[in-house]
Design an enzyme around this catalytic site. Structure first.
Site, mmCIF file in Angstrom:
data_model
loop_
_atom_site.group_PDB
_atom_site.id
_atom_site.type_symbol
_atom_site.label_atom_id
_atom_site.label_comp_id
_atom_site.label_asym_id
_atom_site.label_seq_id
_atom_site.Cartn_x
_atom_site.Cartn_y
_atom_site.Cartn_z
ATOM 1 N N THR A 13 0.848 -1.192 0.000
ATOM 2 C CA THR A 13 0.000 0.000 0.000
ATOM 3 C C THR A 13 0.884 1.242 0.000
ATOM 4 O OG1 THR A 13 -0.157 0.181 2.425
ATOM 5 C CG2 THR A 13 -1.768 -1.234 1.308
ATOM 6 N N GLY A 14 0.391 2.303 -0.619
ATOM 7 C CA GLY A 14 1.181 3.525 -0.698
ATOM 8 C C GLY A 14 2.458 3.327 -1.489
ATOM 9 N N GLY A 18 8.364 7.384 -2.631
ATOM 10 C CA GLY A 18 9.116 7.225 -1.399
ATOM 11 C C GLY A 18 9.454 5.793 -1.045
ATOM 12 N N ILE A 19 9.223 5.453 0.226
ATOM 13 C CA ILE A 19 9.548 4.116 0.715
ATOM 14 C C ILE A 19 8.726 3.057 -0.016
ATOM 15 C CG2 ILE A 19 9.436 2.599 2.742
ATOM 16 C CD1 ILE A 19 10.070 5.072 4.460
ATOM 17 N N GLY A 20 7.481 3.373 -0.337
ATOM 18 C CA GLY A 20 6.638 2.420 -1.051
ATOM 19 C C GLY A 20 7.203 2.047 -2.403
ATOM 20 N N SER A 144 7.118 3.899 12.581
ATOM 21 C CA SER A 144 7.985 5.083 12.684
ATOM 22 C C SER A 144 8.734 5.036 13.995
ATOM 23 C CB SER A 144 7.152 6.364 12.603
ATOM 24 O OG SER A 144 7.923 7.500 12.931
ATOM 25 N N TYR A 157 0.367 11.774 14.694
ATOM 26 C CA TYR A 157 1.042 10.753 13.883
ATOM 27 C C TYR A 157 1.765 9.746 14.773
ATOM 28 C CZ TYR A 157 4.374 8.933 10.400
ATOM 29 O OH TYR A 157 5.132 8.126 9.581
#
Length: 266
Positions: A13-14, A18-20, A144, A157
């Protein structure tokens, strides 16, 4: 060393940025087929083309994972393309805005909750039966370092990422021995999460009254980060791939920091 991922199917997902995106490419390099969900259709299509460049299949569906209906529609569409199901789930989607606590409205708390935590809950709940049918598989949740060591901002967050870590532990106990569940806890990673307009870099620029990248470097000094730099998306992706692979066959219920040494506790 062999990861055992060749021919497996991974859902991320996502995955558009970036990281995805880095994770999608890292799995593709190992010979895994990659299914991807994201709200950014254009960037998602770019990622899919990059994945196919490694000679594997790429399946991409535009989806708003910040709503229950968006999750349902996205998963229905992607699973229709995957008759053999999936072997690995990477819950990566997430977003945060670095606002002081008193500036976070109820509406923002709800948005952060829906996208960062409930997306993971809904996607995992939907896909657990699919993963169980395989008899062996892995889930990797992208949390995170703020879920382990909160800073002053962003508190909403950090709270959702702490909840994600708790849920990772619960799922690992519930789904063993056949399904391994782990989490990565990235520290500051220079990706669109930071650099996008209105992202972390812009937020820190406002807080510290500095240009965005200068404000980020200043923040890293305040955090006394041992490696004195932001990480790269690929450095997180490497750990995600390891946790999903046969190399981590005795690893479950763990939280792997990819944080440049930001966590000080033992």
């Amino acid at each position: 060393m062999e990861t055992g991922l060749a021919g497996k199917t991974v859902l991320i997902t996502g995955a558009a940025n970036g990281i995805g995106r880095a994770t999608a490419l890292a799995f593709a390099k190992e010979g895994a087929h990659v299914a991807m969900l994201d709200h950014d259709a254009m960037k998602l299509a770019e990622t899919a083309e990059l994945v196919r460049g490694f000679g594997v299949n790429a399946f991409a569906v535009e989806a708003d994972l910040g709503t229950a209906s968006g999750v349902q529609a996205g998963l229905d569409a992607i699973l229709a393309q995957l008759p053999e199901g999936i072997d690995v789930l990477v819950n990566n989607v997430g977003k945060g805005d670095p606002k002081p606590f008193l500036e976070i409205t109820d509406e923002q708390w709800e948005r952060t909750f829906e996208l960062n935590l409930m997306s993971m809950v809904r996607v995992t709940r939907h896909l657990l039966p699919v993963l169980r049918r395989k008899g062996k598989g892995a889930i990797v949740n992208n949390a995170s370092d703020l879920g382990r060591q909160p800073e002053a901002v962003p508190s909403d967050y950090a709270a959702m990422k702490a909840a994600m870590l708790a849920l990772t532990k619960s799922l690992a106990r519930a789904e063993g021995p056949h399904l391994r569940v782990n989490a990565v806890a990235p520290g500051p990673i220079w990706s669109t999460f930071w650099s996008r307009p209105g992202g972390f870099a812009d937020g820190l620029a406002s807080i510290h009254n500095m240009p965005p990248r200068q404000a980020v470097d200043h923040e890293m000094k305040l955090r006394q980060l041992p490696l004195e730099r932001l990480g790269e998306p690929e450095e997180v992706a490497n750990v995600i791939v390891f946790l999903a692979s046969d190399l981590a066959s005795y690893v479950t219920s763990s939280v792997w920091g990819v944080d440049g040494g930001s966590i000080r506790s033992i």
